[in-house]
Design a protein around this motif. Structure first.
Motif, PDB file in Angstrom:
ATOM      1  N   CYS A  62       0.921  -1.187   0.077  1.00 50.06           N
ATOM      2  CA  CYS A  62       0.010  -0.039   0.050  1.00 50.06           C
ATOM      3  C   CYS A  62       0.900   1.215  -0.025  1.00 50.06           C
ATOM      4  O   CYS A  62       1.798   1.306   0.612  1.00 50.06           O
ATOM      5  CB  CYS A  62      -0.924  -0.073   1.250  1.00 50.06           C
ATOM      6  N   HIS A  63       0.297   2.184  -0.729  1.00 49.36           N
ATOM      7  CA  HIS A  63       0.980   3.619  -0.757  1.00 49.36           C
ATOM      8  C   HIS A  63       0.839   4.325   0.533  1.00 49.36           C
ATOM      9  O   HIS A  63      -0.544   4.338   0.673  1.00 49.36           O
ATOM     10  CB  HIS A  63       0.527   4.318  -2.001  1.00 49.36           C
ATOM     11  N   ALA A  68      -5.408   3.007   3.619  1.00 50.37           N
ATOM     12  CA  ALA A  68      -6.894   2.711   3.925  1.00 50.37           C
ATOM     13  C   ALA A  68      -7.655   2.158   2.890  1.00 50.37           C
ATOM     14  O   ALA A  68      -8.167   0.778   2.904  1.00 50.37           O
ATOM     15  CB  ALA A  68      -7.602   3.857   4.768  1.00 50.37           C
ATOM     16  N   THR A  69      -7.532   2.697   1.770  1.00 49.46           N
ATOM     17  CA  THR A  69      -8.348   2.393   0.484  1.00 49.46           C
ATOM     18  C   THR A  69      -7.750   1.154  -0.107  1.00 49.46           C
ATOM     19  O   THR A  69      -8.278  -0.135  -0.579  1.00 49.46           O
ATOM     20  CB  THR A  69      -8.615   3.328  -0.483  1.00 49.46           C
ATOM     21  N   PRO A 125       8.465  -7.867  -1.464  1.00 45.24           N
ATOM     22  CA  PRO A 125       8.027  -7.068  -0.269  1.00 45.24           C
ATOM     23  C   PRO A 125       8.820  -5.833  -0.086  1.00 45.24           C
ATOM     24  O   PRO A 125       9.851  -5.641  -0.788  1.00 45.24           O
ATOM     25  CB  PRO A 125       8.373  -8.115   0.742  1.00 45.24           C
ATOM     26  N   LYS A 126       8.134  -4.962   0.777  1.00 44.52           N
ATOM     27  CA  LYS A 126       8.888  -3.826   0.733  1.00 44.52           C
ATOM     28  C   LYS A 126      10.135  -3.564   1.478  1.00 44.52           C
ATOM     29  O   LYS A 126      10.759  -2.891   0.752  1.00 44.52           O
ATOM     30  CB  LYS A 126       7.962  -3.063   1.975  1.00 44.52           C
ATOM     31  N   GLU A 127      10.416  -4.528   2.078  1.00 41.03           N
ATOM     32  CA  GLU A 127      11.947  -4.436   2.572  1.00 41.03           C
ATOM     33  C   GLU A 127      12.887  -4.639   1.286  1.00 41.03           C
ATOM     34  O   GLU A 127      14.120  -4.049   1.389  1.00 41.03           O
ATOM     35  CB  GLU A 127      12.255  -5.466   3.650  1.00 41.03           C
ATOM     36  N   THR A 128      12.454  -5.488   0.422  1.00 45.70           N
ATOM     37  CA  THR A 128      13.291  -5.951  -0.633  1.00 45.70           C
ATOM     38  C   THR A 128      13.445  -4.605  -1.634  1.00 45.70           C
ATOM     39  O   THR A 128      14.317  -4.184  -2.081  1.00 45.70           O
ATOM     40  CB  THR A 128      12.646  -7.089  -1.316  1.00 45.70           C
TER      41      THR A 128
END
Length: 133
Positions: A62-63, A68-69, A125-128
């Motif tokens: 999610c940005h 939330a959306t 994933p975000k950490e990558t």
């Protein structure tokens, strides 16, 4: 956190397949009620791990401005198959018998795991993503 979200998703998917493979044991020994208790506990344990990994992965997709959306949309799409085609599982179980049904279910999970590998490659994933920047 040590293994990362992607590996956690893969590991928990494999754990869920392993837990699913315990149900044929119940079908072979229906007169031992404690087996159901053990299998239910193992499945609840693996479900908790997989839910945590999945929610972490979705949160990372999610940005920040639209969390939330986007999270609501992604989390509502996740159980789509559960609420549509899962109803047919009762008919399949009645036709094949419980032992065969759970073996079929375990094999049916394998394409989903392969798809997970593709999704993780396309949407890491975000950490990558942070390390790559």
């Amino acid at each position: 956190m040590r293994i990362g979200v992607g590996r956690a998703l893969l590991f928990t998917a494999l754990l869920q397949v392993a837990a699913l493979c315990l149900y044929p044991v119940l079908g072979l020994y229906p007169h031992l009620p404690y087996i159901l208790l053990i299998i239910s506990a193992v499945e609840a344990f693996t479900d908790a791990f997989s839910d945590t990994a999945f929610l972490s992965y979705l949160s990372g997709l999610c940005h920040p401005e639209h969390t939330a959306t986007q999270y609501a949309l992604l989390s509502s799409l996740a159980p789509l198959a559960l609420h549509t085609i899962a109803g047919a599982s009762g008919f399949l179980a009645a036709r094949t018998g419980l032992v065969s049904f759970f073996v079929i279910c375990a094999f049916a999970a394998l394409p989903g795991i392969a798809l997970l590998l593709v999704i993780l490659r396309l949407y890491p994933p975000k950490e990558t993503r942070l390390k790559a920047v």
